[in-house]
Write a protein that holds these residues in place. Structure first.
Motif, PDB file in Angstrom:
ATOM      1  N   HIS A  92       0.844  -1.187   0.000  1.00 27.88           N
ATOM      2  CA  HIS A  92       0.000   0.000   0.000  1.00 27.88           C
ATOM      3  C   HIS A  92       0.886   1.246   0.000  1.00 27.88           C
ATOM      4  O   HIS A  92       1.817   1.342   0.813  1.00 27.88           O
ATOM      5  CB  HIS A  92      -0.894  -0.005   1.240  1.00 27.88           C
ATOM      6  N   PRO A  93       0.657   2.197  -0.908  1.00 30.75           N
ATOM      7  CA  PRO A  93       1.550   3.357  -0.992  1.00 30.75           C
ATOM      8  C   PRO A  93       1.628   4.163   0.297  1.00 30.75           C
ATOM      9  O   PRO A  93       2.712   4.645   0.664  1.00 30.75           O
ATOM     10  CB  PRO A  93       0.963   4.189  -2.141  1.00 30.75           C
ATOM     11  N   GLN A  94       0.505   4.324   1.011  1.00 29.46           N
ATOM     12  CA  GLN A  94       0.559   5.063   2.274  1.00 29.46           C
ATOM     13  C   GLN A  94       1.292   4.266   3.343  1.00 29.46           C
ATOM     14  O   GLN A  94       2.007   4.841   4.177  1.00 29.46           O
ATOM     15  CB  GLN A  94      -0.859   5.392   2.744  1.00 29.46           C
ATOM     16  N   ALA A  95       1.135   2.944   3.310  1.00 25.08           N
ATOM     17  CA  ALA A  95       1.867   2.110   4.251  1.00 25.08           C
ATOM     18  C   ALA A  95       3.360   2.187   3.982  1.00 25.08           C
ATOM     19  O   ALA A  95       4.175   2.269   4.915  1.00 25.08           O
ATOM     20  CB  ALA A  95       1.384   0.663   4.156  1.00 25.08           C
ATOM     21  N   ARG A  96       3.733   2.194   2.707  1.00 24.48           N
ATOM     22  CA  ARG A  96       5.145   2.328   2.351  1.00 24.48           C
ATOM     23  C   ARG A  96       5.706   3.634   2.906  1.00 24.48           C
ATOM     24  O   ARG A  96       6.810   3.674   3.463  1.00 24.48           O
ATOM     25  CB  ARG A  96       5.304   2.283   0.835  1.00 24.48           C
ATOM     26  N   GLU A  97       4.936   4.699   2.769  1.00 24.76           N
ATOM     27  CA  GLU A  97       5.377   6.001   3.264  1.00 24.76           C
ATOM     28  C   GLU A  97       5.555   5.989   4.780  1.00 24.76           C
ATOM     29  O   GLU A  97       6.567   6.487   5.304  1.00 24.76           O
ATOM     30  CB  GLU A  97       4.356   7.067   2.866  1.00 24.76           C
ATOM     31  N   LYS A  98       4.578   5.413   5.498  1.00 24.21           N
ATOM     32  CA  LYS A  98       4.644   5.395   6.953  1.00 24.21           C
ATOM     33  C   LYS A  98       5.781   4.508   7.460  1.00 24.21           C
ATOM     34  O   LYS A  98       6.466   4.849   8.427  1.00 24.21           O
ATOM     35  CB  LYS A  98       3.308   4.921   7.528  1.00 24.21           C
ATOM     36  N   ILE A  99       5.981   3.363   6.809  1.00 24.11           N
ATOM     37  CA  ILE A  99       7.080   2.481   7.204  1.00 24.11           C
ATOM     38  C   ILE A  99       8.413   3.167   6.910  1.00 24.11           C
ATOM     39  O   ILE A  99       9.383   3.056   7.680  1.00 24.11           O
ATOM     40  CB  ILE A  99       6.972   1.123   6.500  1.00 24.11           C
ATOM     41  N   GLY A 100       8.475   3.907   5.799  1.00 23.64           N
ATOM     42  CA  GLY A 100       9.683   4.682   5.497  1.00 23.64           C
ATOM     43  C   GLY A 100       9.976   5.709   6.578  1.00 23.64           C
ATOM     44  O   GLY A 100      11.142   5.928   6.956  1.00 23.64           O
ATOM     45  N   GLU A 101       8.928   6.344   7.094  1.00 22.83           N
ATOM     46  CA  GLU A 101       9.118   7.304   8.185  1.00 22.83           C
ATOM     47  C   GLU A 101       9.655   6.602   9.427  1.00 22.83           C
ATOM     48  O   GLU A 101      10.517   7.135  10.136  1.00 22.83           O
ATOM     49  CB  GLU A 101       7.793   7.996   8.510  1.00 22.83           C
ATOM     50  N   ARG A 102       9.139   5.396   9.683  1.00 23.29           N
ATOM     51  CA  ARG A 102       9.620   4.639  10.842  1.00 23.29           C
ATOM     52  C   ARG A 102      11.083   4.257  10.670  1.00 23.29           C
ATOM     53  O   ARG A 102      11.873   4.336  11.625  1.00 23.29           O
ATOM     54  CB  ARG A 102       8.761   3.386  11.023  1.00 23.29           C
ATOM     55  N   ILE A 103      11.459   3.840   9.469  1.00 24.16           N
ATOM     56  CA  ILE A 103      12.859   3.496   9.194  1.00 24.16           C
ATOM     57  C   ILE A 103      13.751   4.712   9.430  1.00 24.16           C
ATOM     58  O   ILE A 103      14.832   4.621  10.037  1.00 24.16           O
ATOM     59  CB  ILE A 103      13.005   2.967   7.760  1.00 24.16           C
ATOM     60  N   THR A 104      13.308   5.870   8.957  1.00 25.47           N
ATOM     61  CA  THR A 104      14.075   7.108   9.139  1.00 25.47           C
ATOM     62  C   THR A 104      14.199   7.459  10.611  1.00 25.47           C
ATOM     63  O   THR A 104      15.280   7.830  11.090  1.00 25.47           O
ATOM     64  CB  THR A 104      13.399   8.259   8.380  1.00 25.47           C
ATOM     65  N   ASP A 105      13.104   7.349  11.343  1.00 25.88           N
ATOM     66  CA  ASP A 105      13.126   7.660  12.777  1.00 25.88           C
ATOM     67  C   ASP A 105      14.090   6.743  13.524  1.00 25.88           C
ATOM     68  O   ASP A 105      14.861   7.191  14.385  1.00 25.88           O
ATOM     69  CB  ASP A 105      11.725   7.515  13.374  1.00 25.88           C
ATOM     70  N   THR A 106      14.054   5.448  13.194  1.00 26.19           N
ATOM     71  CA  THR A 106      14.922   4.482  13.866  1.00 26.19           C
ATOM     72  C   THR A 106      16.391   4.766  13.589  1.00 26.19           C
ATOM     73  O   THR A 106      17.234   4.716  14.498  1.00 26.19           O
ATOM     74  CB  THR A 106      14.567   3.050  13.418  1.00 26.19           C
ATOM     75  N   ALA A 107      16.705   5.091  12.322  1.00 31.69           N
ATOM     76  CA  ALA A 107      18.085   5.415  11.966  1.00 31.69           C
ATOM     77  C   ALA A 107      18.545   6.684  12.684  1.00 31.69           C
ATOM     78  O   ALA A 107      19.677   6.753  13.189  1.00 31.69           O
ATOM     79  CB  ALA A 107      18.216   5.579  10.453  1.00 31.69           C
ATOM     80  N   ARG A 108      17.672   7.672  12.740  1.00 29.60           N
ATOM     81  CA  ARG A 108      18.019   8.939  13.399  1.00 29.60           C
ATOM     82  C   ARG A 108      18.326   8.716  14.870  1.00 29.60           C
ATOM     83  O   ARG A 108      19.269   9.306  15.424  1.00 29.60           O
ATOM     84  CB  ARG A 108      16.889   9.949  13.245  1.00 29.60           C
ATOM     85  N   GLU A 109      17.532   7.872  15.521  1.00 30.28           N
ATOM     86  CA  GLU A 109      17.749   7.591  16.942  1.00 30.28           C
ATOM     87  C   GLU A 109      19.113   6.950  17.185  1.00 30.28           C
ATOM     88  O   GLU A 109      19.704   7.107  18.257  1.00 30.28           O
ATOM     89  CB  GLU A 109      16.641   6.668  17.462  1.00 30.28           C
ATOM     90  N   LYS A 110      19.617   6.222  16.172  1.00 33.18           N
ATOM     91  CA  LYS A 110      20.927   5.572  16.291  1.00 33.18           C
ATOM     92  C   LYS A 110      22.060   6.434  15.750  1.00 33.18           C
ATOM     93  O   LYS A 110      23.225   6.017  15.768  1.00 33.18           O
ATOM     94  CB  LYS A 110      20.911   4.241  15.532  1.00 33.18           C
ATOM     95  N   GLY A 111      21.716   7.624  15.225  1.00 30.95           N
ATOM     96  CA  GLY A 111      22.728   8.481  14.629  1.00 30.95           C
ATOM     97  C   GLY A 111      23.225   7.971  13.303  1.00 30.95           C
ATOM     98  O   GLY A 111      24.367   8.240  12.916  1.00 30.95           O
ATOM     99  N   GLU A 112      22.367   7.253  12.575  1.00 29.06           N
ATOM    100  CA  GLU A 112      22.738   6.660  11.300  1.00 29.06           C
ATOM    101  C   GLU A 112      21.930   7.272  10.162  1.00 29.06           C
ATOM    102  O   GLU A 112      20.908   7.930  10.375  1.00 29.06           O
ATOM    103  CB  GLU A 112      22.525   5.143  11.324  1.00 29.06           C
ATOM    104  N   VAL A 113      22.407   7.033   8.938  1.00 35.21           N
ATOM    105  CA  VAL A 113      21.664   7.424   7.738  1.00 35.21           C
ATOM    106  C   VAL A 113      20.826   6.220   7.305  1.00 35.21           C
ATOM    107  O   VAL A 113      21.355   5.110   7.191  1.00 35.21           O
ATOM    108  CB  VAL A 113      22.614   7.836   6.600  1.00 35.21           C
ATOM    109  N   PRO A 114      19.545   6.390   7.084  1.00 36.77           N
ATOM    110  CA  PRO A 114      18.711   5.229   6.730  1.00 36.77           C
ATOM    111  C   PRO A 114      19.090   4.636   5.382  1.00 36.77           C
ATOM    112  O   PRO A 114      19.315   5.365   4.409  1.00 36.77           O
ATOM    113  CB  PRO A 114      17.297   5.815   6.684  1.00 36.77           C
TER     114      PRO A 114
END
Length: 278
Positions: A92-114
């Motif tokens: 689902h395109p909106q699900a892809r977008e939301k999961i992408g946001e989660r991936i970005t948030d998780t990487a940011r919390e670790k100080g990494e680039v997604p």
């Protein structure tokens, strides 16, 4: 139309986890003037899950489903929902977008680039694969959405978004912290027109020293006279605090229920029954 609940997961049936969804869904519905008509527990068996969903999707019911929408080998609900509907799973395109946001948030919390092309993150996208035609349910906890589908033969997805009267199934994770806000969201988004449409009044007394068989004619007479009322009888085994008794009462449309309760008390008096307020 009725509200139903399907709780999916071997961990519930094995006792490794105690189900918390049933009482919470009752609370969520009750606060909106709604009630639960049925509930089922199903293990992580794809054939059984598919068969259950085929049956419930053929109804006009509004059904909440919890569990099994992740992307591990023991998660089958998304696939089974698609099989029951006879449609493919699609990202689902909106699900892809939301999961992408989660991936970005998780990487940011670790100080990494997604890295969206990593095997781990590509696998995460599977959690956004829903039956064709599904709509997402926002997840305020970690952004990974659930999904809703319209029961076949009820209405089109477009009309379902505009009416509370479309039979639908709403799928959420098994985690209460995620599922409960998601169920509240779908009720408020899709089904608000159903809220507080059928006010109910319930009253009862505790009857001591009586047999249910002796009370049955009174119960039958009340239900025959008041068609919008149900009479209930709940026997209780005595203990150190209270003798054996029956919780006897009426519930239903307020005006009829109030009159039926008066009739119930009069009938108990005629039977010389011992009772007190519940």
């Amino acid at each position: 139309m009725a509200f139903g609940l399907i709780i999916i997961g071997d961990e519930i049936l094995s006792g490794k986890r105690v189900d918390q969804h049933f009482p919470k869904v009752l609370e969520i519905l009750s606060s909106r003037g709604l009630s639960l008509s049925w509930a089922e527990y199903v293990g992580d068996d794809p054939a059984r899950i598919t068969a259950t969903l085929k049956r419930t999707l053929s109804s006009d019911d509004i059904v909440f489903c919890t569990g099994g929408i992740g992307a591990t080998p023991d998660d089958h609900t998304r696939q089974c929902a698609a099989a029951a509907l006879g449609v493919p799973l699609l990202l689902h395109p909106q699900a892809r977008e939301k999961i992408g946001e989660r991936i970005t948030d998780t990487a940011r919390e670790k100080g990494e680039v997604p890295d969206f092309e990593s095997a781990v993150n590509l696998h995460r996208l599977k959690m956004g694969e829903f039956p064709q035609g599904a709509e997402i349910i926002p997840n305020s906890y970690n952004k990974i959405p659930g999904f809703s589908v319209v029961n076949p033969g009820t209405q089109s997805p477009q009309k379902a978004a505009q009416t509370a009267h479309a039979g639908m199934h709403h799928f959420a994770p098994g985690f209460p912290v995620m599922a409960w806000p998601m169920f509240e969201w779908v009720l408020d988004t899709y089904h608000a027109a159903l809220f507080h449409q059928n006010p109910q009044l319930e009253q009862s007394v505790l009857v001591f020293g009586a047999m249910e068989s002796a009370l049955t004619p009174l119960m039958e007479a009340i239900e025959a006279e008041f068609p919008l009322v149900k009479v209930f009888s709940l026997p209780h085994v005595g203990n150190a605090q209270m003798r054996n008794h029956i919780d006897l009462g009426v519930k239903g449309e307020p005006i009829q229920s109030a009159a039926a309760f008066v009739k119930l008390l009069a009938g108990l008096d005629q039977l010389h029954a011992e009772y007190k307020p519940a």
